[in-house]
Design a protein around this motif. Structure first.
Motif, PDB file in Angstrom:
ATOM      1  N   MET A 164       0.825  -1.200   0.000  1.00 24.85           N
ATOM      2  CA  MET A 164       0.000   0.000   0.000  1.00 24.85           C
ATOM      3  C   MET A 164       0.860   1.252   0.000  1.00 24.85           C
ATOM      4  O   MET A 164       0.588   2.205  -0.738  1.00 24.85           O
ATOM      5  N   GLY A 165       1.903   1.282   0.817  1.00 28.45           N
ATOM      6  CA  GLY A 165       2.762   2.447   0.858  1.00 28.45           C
ATOM      7  C   GLY A 165       3.490   2.679  -0.453  1.00 28.45           C
ATOM      8  O   GLY A 165       3.597   3.818  -0.929  1.00 28.45           O
ATOM      9  N   LEU A 166       3.994   1.615  -1.067  1.00 32.26           N
ATOM     10  CA  LEU A 166       4.709   1.762  -2.328  1.00 32.26           C
ATOM     11  C   LEU A 166       3.789   2.215  -3.451  1.00 32.26           C
ATOM     12  O   LEU A 166       4.158   3.072  -4.258  1.00 32.26           O
ATOM     13  N   CYS A 167       2.590   1.640  -3.519  1.00 33.08           N
ATOM     14  CA  CYS A 167       1.639   2.080  -4.551  1.00 33.08           C
ATOM     15  C   CYS A 167       1.310   3.560  -4.403  1.00 33.08           C
ATOM     16  O   CYS A 167       1.251   4.300  -5.395  1.00 33.08           O
TER      17      CYS A 167
ATOM     18  N   VAL B 150       4.306   5.809  -5.466  1.00 33.70           N
ATOM     19  CA  VAL B 150       4.446   5.875  -6.915  1.00 33.70           C
ATOM     20  C   VAL B 150       3.346   6.743  -7.526  1.00 33.70           C
ATOM     21  O   VAL B 150       3.607   7.561  -8.417  1.00 33.70           O
ATOM     22  N   GLU B 151       2.127   6.581  -7.057  1.00 31.34           N
ATOM     23  CA  GLU B 151       1.009   7.336  -7.621  1.00 31.34           C
ATOM     24  C   GLU B 151       1.185   8.831  -7.376  1.00 31.34           C
ATOM     25  O   GLU B 151       0.985   9.656  -8.287  1.00 31.34           O
ATOM     26  N   LEU B 152       1.572   9.218  -6.167  1.00 31.85           N
ATOM     27  CA  LEU B 152       1.772  10.640  -5.867  1.00 31.85           C
ATOM     28  C   LEU B 152       2.989  11.204  -6.599  1.00 31.85           C
ATOM     29  O   LEU B 152       2.936  12.294  -7.171  1.00 31.85           O
ATOM     30  N   ALA B 153       4.089  10.468  -6.587  1.00 27.31           N
ATOM     31  CA  ALA B 153       5.304  10.964  -7.227  1.00 27.31           C
ATOM     32  C   ALA B 153       5.127  11.105  -8.736  1.00 27.31           C
ATOM     33  O   ALA B 153       5.665  12.033  -9.350  1.00 27.31           O
ATOM     34  N   SER B 154       4.362  10.196  -9.337  1.00 29.46           N
ATOM     35  CA  SER B 154       4.147  10.279 -10.783  1.00 29.46           C
ATOM     36  C   SER B 154       3.302  11.483 -11.166  1.00 29.46           C
ATOM     37  O   SER B 154       3.293  11.899 -12.327  1.00 29.46           O
TER      38      SER B 154
ATOM     39  N   CYS C 130       9.730  -5.304  -5.407  1.00 27.98           N
ATOM     40  CA  CYS C 130      11.056  -4.789  -5.753  1.00 27.98           C
ATOM     41  C   CYS C 130      10.996  -3.880  -6.985  1.00 27.98           C
ATOM     42  O   CYS C 130      11.671  -2.843  -7.043  1.00 27.98           O
ATOM     43  N   THR C 131      10.176  -4.267  -7.960  1.00 21.63           N
ATOM     44  CA  THR C 131      10.010  -3.425  -9.152  1.00 21.63           C
ATOM     45  C   THR C 131       9.392  -2.086  -8.776  1.00 21.63           C
ATOM     46  O   THR C 131       9.804  -1.029  -9.276  1.00 21.63           O
ATOM     47  N   LEU C 132       8.406  -2.114  -7.883  1.00 24.20           N
ATOM     48  CA  LEU C 132       7.723  -0.885  -7.485  1.00 24.20           C
ATOM     49  C   LEU C 132       8.654   0.013  -6.680  1.00 24.20           C
ATOM     50  O   LEU C 132       8.613   1.247  -6.825  1.00 24.20           O
ATOM     51  N   ARG C 133       9.501  -0.576  -5.852  1.00 19.32           N
ATOM     52  CA  ARG C 133      10.451   0.247  -5.108  1.00 19.32           C
ATOM     53  C   ARG C 133      11.425   0.944  -6.061  1.00 19.32           C
ATOM     54  O   ARG C 133      11.745   2.124  -5.888  1.00 19.32           O
ATOM     55  N   ALA C 134      11.886   0.204  -7.051  1.00 15.88           N
ATOM     56  CA  ALA C 134      12.784   0.816  -8.032  1.00 15.88           C
ATOM     57  C   ALA C 134      12.081   1.912  -8.813  1.00 15.88           C
ATOM     58  O   ALA C 134      12.672   2.962  -9.112  1.00 15.88           O
ATOM     59  N   ARG C 135      10.826   1.693  -9.124  1.00 14.97           N
ATOM     60  CA  ARG C 135      10.044   2.705  -9.838  1.00 14.97           C
ATOM     61  C   ARG C 135       9.891   3.956  -8.975  1.00 14.97           C
ATOM     62  O   ARG C 135      10.019   5.078  -9.461  1.00 14.97           O
ATOM     63  N   ALA C 136       9.616   3.757  -7.679  1.00 17.87           N
ATOM     64  CA  ALA C 136       9.482   4.897  -6.764  1.00 17.87           C
ATOM     65  C   ALA C 136      10.785   5.692  -6.701  1.00 17.87           C
ATOM     66  O   ALA C 136      10.784   6.930  -6.752  1.00 17.87           O
ATOM     67  N   ALA C 137      11.898   4.990  -6.593  1.00 18.12           N
ATOM     68  CA  ALA C 137      13.191   5.682  -6.536  1.00 18.12           C
ATOM     69  C   ALA C 137      13.451   6.467  -7.815  1.00 18.12           C
ATOM     70  O   ALA C 137      13.953   7.599  -7.779  1.00 18.12           O
ATOM     71  N   ALA C 138      13.099   5.881  -8.950  1.00 20.93           N
ATOM     72  CA  ALA C 138      13.302   6.568 -10.221  1.00 20.93           C
ATOM     73  C   ALA C 138      12.452   7.824 -10.331  1.00 20.93           C
ATOM     74  O   ALA C 138      12.822   8.780 -11.030  1.00 20.93           O
TER      75      ALA C 138
ATOM     76  N   PRO D 288      -3.713  -0.496  -5.788  1.00 22.60           N
ATOM     77  CA  PRO D 288      -3.665   0.547  -6.833  1.00 22.60           C
ATOM     78  C   PRO D 288      -4.862   1.489  -6.804  1.00 22.60           C
ATOM     79  O   PRO D 288      -4.706   2.709  -6.961  1.00 22.60           O
ATOM     80  N   ALA D 289      -6.065   0.956  -6.590  1.00 19.22           N
ATOM     81  CA  ALA D 289      -7.260   1.796  -6.568  1.00 19.22           C
ATOM     82  C   ALA D 289      -7.222   2.758  -5.388  1.00 19.22           C
ATOM     83  O   ALA D 289      -7.544   3.946  -5.524  1.00 19.22           O
ATOM     84  N   LEU D 290      -6.834   2.269  -4.210  1.00 19.02           N
ATOM     85  CA  LEU D 290      -6.749   3.145  -3.050  1.00 19.02           C
ATOM     86  C   LEU D 290      -5.681   4.203  -3.233  1.00 19.02           C
ATOM     87  O   LEU D 290      -5.853   5.361  -2.827  1.00 19.02           O
ATOM     88  N   ALA D 291      -4.566   3.832  -3.853  1.00 18.72           N
ATOM     89  CA  ALA D 291      -3.504   4.807  -4.091  1.00 18.72           C
ATOM     90  C   ALA D 291      -3.981   5.923  -5.024  1.00 18.72           C
ATOM     91  O   ALA D 291      -3.692   7.107  -4.803  1.00 18.72           O
ATOM     92  N   ARG D 292      -4.723   5.553  -6.060  1.00 18.35           N
ATOM     93  CA  ARG D 292      -5.260   6.579  -6.969  1.00 18.35           C
ATOM     94  C   ARG D 292      -6.244   7.485  -6.239  1.00 18.35           C
ATOM     95  O   ARG D 292      -6.240   8.707  -6.436  1.00 18.35           O
ATOM     96  N   MET D 293      -7.088   6.901  -5.407  1.00 20.06           N
ATOM     97  CA  MET D 293      -8.040   7.712  -4.643  1.00 20.06           C
ATOM     98  C   MET D 293      -7.315   8.676  -3.715  1.00 20.06           C
ATOM     99  O   MET D 293      -7.699   9.845  -3.583  1.00 20.06           O
TER     100      MET D 293
END
Length: 325
Positions: free
Chosen positions: A17-20, A23-27, A150-158, A305-310
């Protein structure tokens, strides 16, 4: 639209939940710090032990309508983050003595079709002759949770997300799962136990749910002859070792699915407690200046993902969103 806060967003908890949410906010241009004592994905997180099934229609057997509807967007969201999403559907089966369970499951779900023995064998040749009927949910998918984290963490860092062990100033977003009971006493724990098996001689290509009146199980292929077998649902917040009874029941069920599993190697036995609200519906809660995203129950990868978008919609626009309290 509201612009990101000048002090940024501080997300507590680096599970799914935290990673999603990060990523959603940073994007969308938010300045995000993700806070966790162990920010690298690992067995300390409940989401490490998940099945990774993106199966909204199967979950509709017991889940509420928002889970079914919102969960249908999960596969595309994960794929957009660079996570491998395997779209081969879900197969639901029952042993002959439990065939009434299959009829009941069909009556409570949708977006499936009945299959006879020959059709089942065409989907999964290694099950040829073992089942005479089953349900196929063709639009469902699955992923490998540990790879996804792990993919999502890398995406967040990027995307510029910072990782810290202590919380800086900023709008707080609490994604700590069961640890948030200090602020959300209505949360309860639902213990899940799982096994990882290796059986190179058997090639199953999609998640299989084997129905049983007492302990239905699912088997999720991880590739290379590796399978995740789960999972119990025990009303308990205990985190620790799996019980002998649960392991025996899981192994008995997978042996009934195919006797070849009698020769499988047990690679791992894991357990953790999922956070859930009384109605098992996840939600966003505004309380004491903090936005909580919690209660994912058994729908972590399906609903995060849905909660992160909300959460991003609400924080950036200030407007109410679905599942917000």
């Amino acid at each position: 639209m509201r612009t990101p806060t000048t002090s940024g967003y501080t997300i507590l908890g680096a599970g799914v939940m935290g990673l999603c949410t990060a990523v959603e906010l940073a994007s969308r241009g938010g300045r995000v710090t993700l806070v966790d004592p162990q920010p690298e994905p690992g067995p300390h997180a409940c989401s490490w032990w998940a099945g990774g099934m993106l199966a909204p229609f199967c979950e509709g057997e017991t889940a509420e309508e928002p889970v079914i509807r919102l969960g249908q967007t999960a596969a595309d969201w994960w794929a957009a983050q660079g996570v491998e999403v395997i779209r081969r559907g879900t197969l639901v089966l029952a042993l002959g003595r439990d065939r009434a369970e299959l009829d009941r499951f069909a009556a409570r779900t949708r977006e499936h079709r009945w299959m006879g023995g020959e059709e089942l064998a065409a989907l999964e040749p290694d099950l040829d002759g073992r089942f005479h009927r089953g349900l196929f949910f063709p639009t469902e998918a699955h992923l490998t949770p540990r790879v996804a984290l792990c993919t999502l963490r890398a995406r967040a860092a990027a995307l510029g997300v910072a990782f810290a062990r202590t919380a800086p100033e900023g709008q707080r977003i609490d994604c700590r799962g069961l640890a948030a009971r200090d602020a959300l006493p209505e949360l309860r724990g639902v213990k899940g136990e799982m096994l990882v098996l290796r059986l190179p001689d058997l090639a199953l290509s999609r998640p299989i749910r084997l129905l049983h009146p007492r302990i239905p199980v699912y088997l999720v292929p991880r590739g290379g002859g590796i399978y995740m077998l789960g999972a119990t649902m025990i009303e308990s917040a205990q985190r620790g070792r799996a019980s002998v009874r649960s392991v025996m029941e899981l192994l008995s069920a997978v042996y009934a699915l195919h006797p070849a599993f009698g020769e499988a190697e047990i690679l791992e036995i894991g357990t953790d407690a999922r956070p859930a609200f009384p109605d098992n519906v996840p939600r966003l809660i505004r309380r004491d200046g903090t936005l909580f995203l919690n209660g994912l129950y058994r729908h972590g990868y399906l609903m995060a993902p849905a909660l992160a978008r909300m959460a991003a919609d609400h924080l950036l626009s200030g407007e109410p969103v679905e599942l917000l309290q």
